[in-house]
Motif scaffolding. Structure first.
Motif, PDB file in Angstrom:
ATOM      1  N   VAL A   1       4.591  -1.704 -38.258  1.00 38.78           N
ATOM      2  CA  VAL A   1       5.458  -3.250 -38.028  1.00 38.78           C
ATOM      3  C   VAL A   1       6.276  -2.976 -36.974  1.00 38.78           C
ATOM      4  CG1 VAL A   1       6.733  -5.029 -38.995  1.00 38.78           C
ATOM      5  CG2 VAL A   1       4.975  -3.830 -40.434  1.00 38.78           C
TER       6      VAL A   1
ATOM      7  N   SER B   1      -1.012  -8.654 -32.503  1.00 33.71           N
ATOM      8  CA  SER B   1      -1.337  -8.173 -34.263  1.00 33.71           C
ATOM      9  C   SER B   1      -3.017  -8.263 -34.356  1.00 33.71           C
ATOM     10  CB  SER B   1      -0.469  -9.152 -35.028  1.00 33.71           C
ATOM     11  OG  SER B   1       0.943  -9.224 -34.837  1.00 33.71           O
TER      12      SER B   1
ATOM     13  N   ARG C   1      -3.450  -1.320 -38.883  1.00 31.27           N
ATOM     14  CA  ARG C   1      -2.975  -2.512 -38.944  1.00 31.27           C
ATOM     15  C   ARG C   1      -1.736  -2.813 -38.055  1.00 31.27           C
ATOM     16  NH1 ARG C   1      -4.781  -6.751 -41.984  1.00 31.27           N
ATOM     17  NH2 ARG C   1      -6.174  -5.215 -43.191  1.00 31.27           N
TER      18      ARG C   1
ATOM     19  N   THR D   1       1.260  -5.076 -36.858  1.00 27.24           N
ATOM     20  CA  THR D   1       2.021  -6.316 -37.122  1.00 27.24           C
ATOM     21  C   THR D   1       3.189  -6.570 -36.115  1.00 27.24           C
ATOM     22  OG1 THR D   1       1.462  -6.510 -39.347  1.00 27.24           O
ATOM     23  CG2 THR D   1       3.137  -8.139 -38.601  1.00 27.24           C
TER      24      THR D   1
END
Lengths: 117, 109
Positions: A12, A87, A113, A115
């Motif tokens: 993130v 993202s 992943r 973000t």
């Protein structure tokens, strides 16, 4: 290792920051691919490395994206000045060779992943 | 240009047979792959075809017609765990792999 590994599994970050994603291919695999998969969509090719040949960068969406590979081992995908549209899940795959029938089979890592807030 | 088409979604019943079609137009061809991808997971290899005909592997079979630019994946005796996306990909000889958008298969009890 037994398979393709990627790190981190989740990242993130804030808009405008740079991120670096890592891929460790299966030992002995000369070809390495990076893909991007946005939520609910198909795989989008980014870049391809084959041995010591110049990489195929035709899929990189902008000059904020770059990738390197050291010999036939680790690869890093760097995204500079991240945007919210970056993202996605970034998948790495490796294959034993290229252009040699079933040895083209790509084995995928678990993905990172990303973000961007 | 490069283009691979697959149906977006399919639904089938447990125990049934389902056929997922894939048509392609690519500048080169060195084989066609099918991958299975469960939600939130990486794709895993299912099959590879480079010659025309049917390749059978357990409950899964894959067919290729190079002259028609057409392939299908056949899943027999469907199980709930077969609910996943199925990706068709062409080895675009000399360039890169081109993936289709994937077909989301839902298996209902």
């Amino acid at each position: 290792g037994a398979g393709v590994s990627q790190s981190p599994s989740n990242k993130v970050t804030e808009k405008g920051k740079d991120v670096e994603l890592r891929c460790d291919p299966i030992s002995g695999h000369t070809a390495l691919y990076w893909y991007r998969q946005r939520l609910g969509q198909g795989l989008e090719f980014l870049i391809y490395f084959q041995g010591n040949s110049a990489p195929d960068k035709s899929g990189l969406p902008s000059d904020r994206f770059s990738a390197e590979r050291t010999g036939e081992s680790v690869s890093t995908l760097t995204i500079q000045r991240t945007q919210q549209e970056d993202s996605a899940v970034y998948l790495c795959a490796s294959s034993l060779a290229w252009g040699a029938e079933a040895t083209d089979t790509q084995y995928f890592g678990p993905g990172t992943r990303l973000t961007v807030l | 240009g490069q283009n691979i088409d697959q149906p977006t979604e399919m639904t089938a019943t447990e125990g049934a047979i389902v056929q997922i079609n894939c048509t392609y137009q690519t500048s080169g061809f060195n084989g066609l792959f099918w991958y299975q991808q469960h939600a939130g997971e990486a794709p895993t290899f299912l099959s590879y075809n480079v010659l025309d005909g049917l390749e059978e592997k357990g409950r899964f079979s894959s067919f290729l017609s190079r002259s028609k630019g057409y392939s299908y994946l056949l899943l027999k005796e469907l199980q709930m765990k077969d609910s996943a996306s199925y990706l068709c990909a062409v080895d675009n000889y000399g360039q890169n792999f081109v993936f289709g958008p994937g077909t989301r298969l839902s298996v209902l009890p």
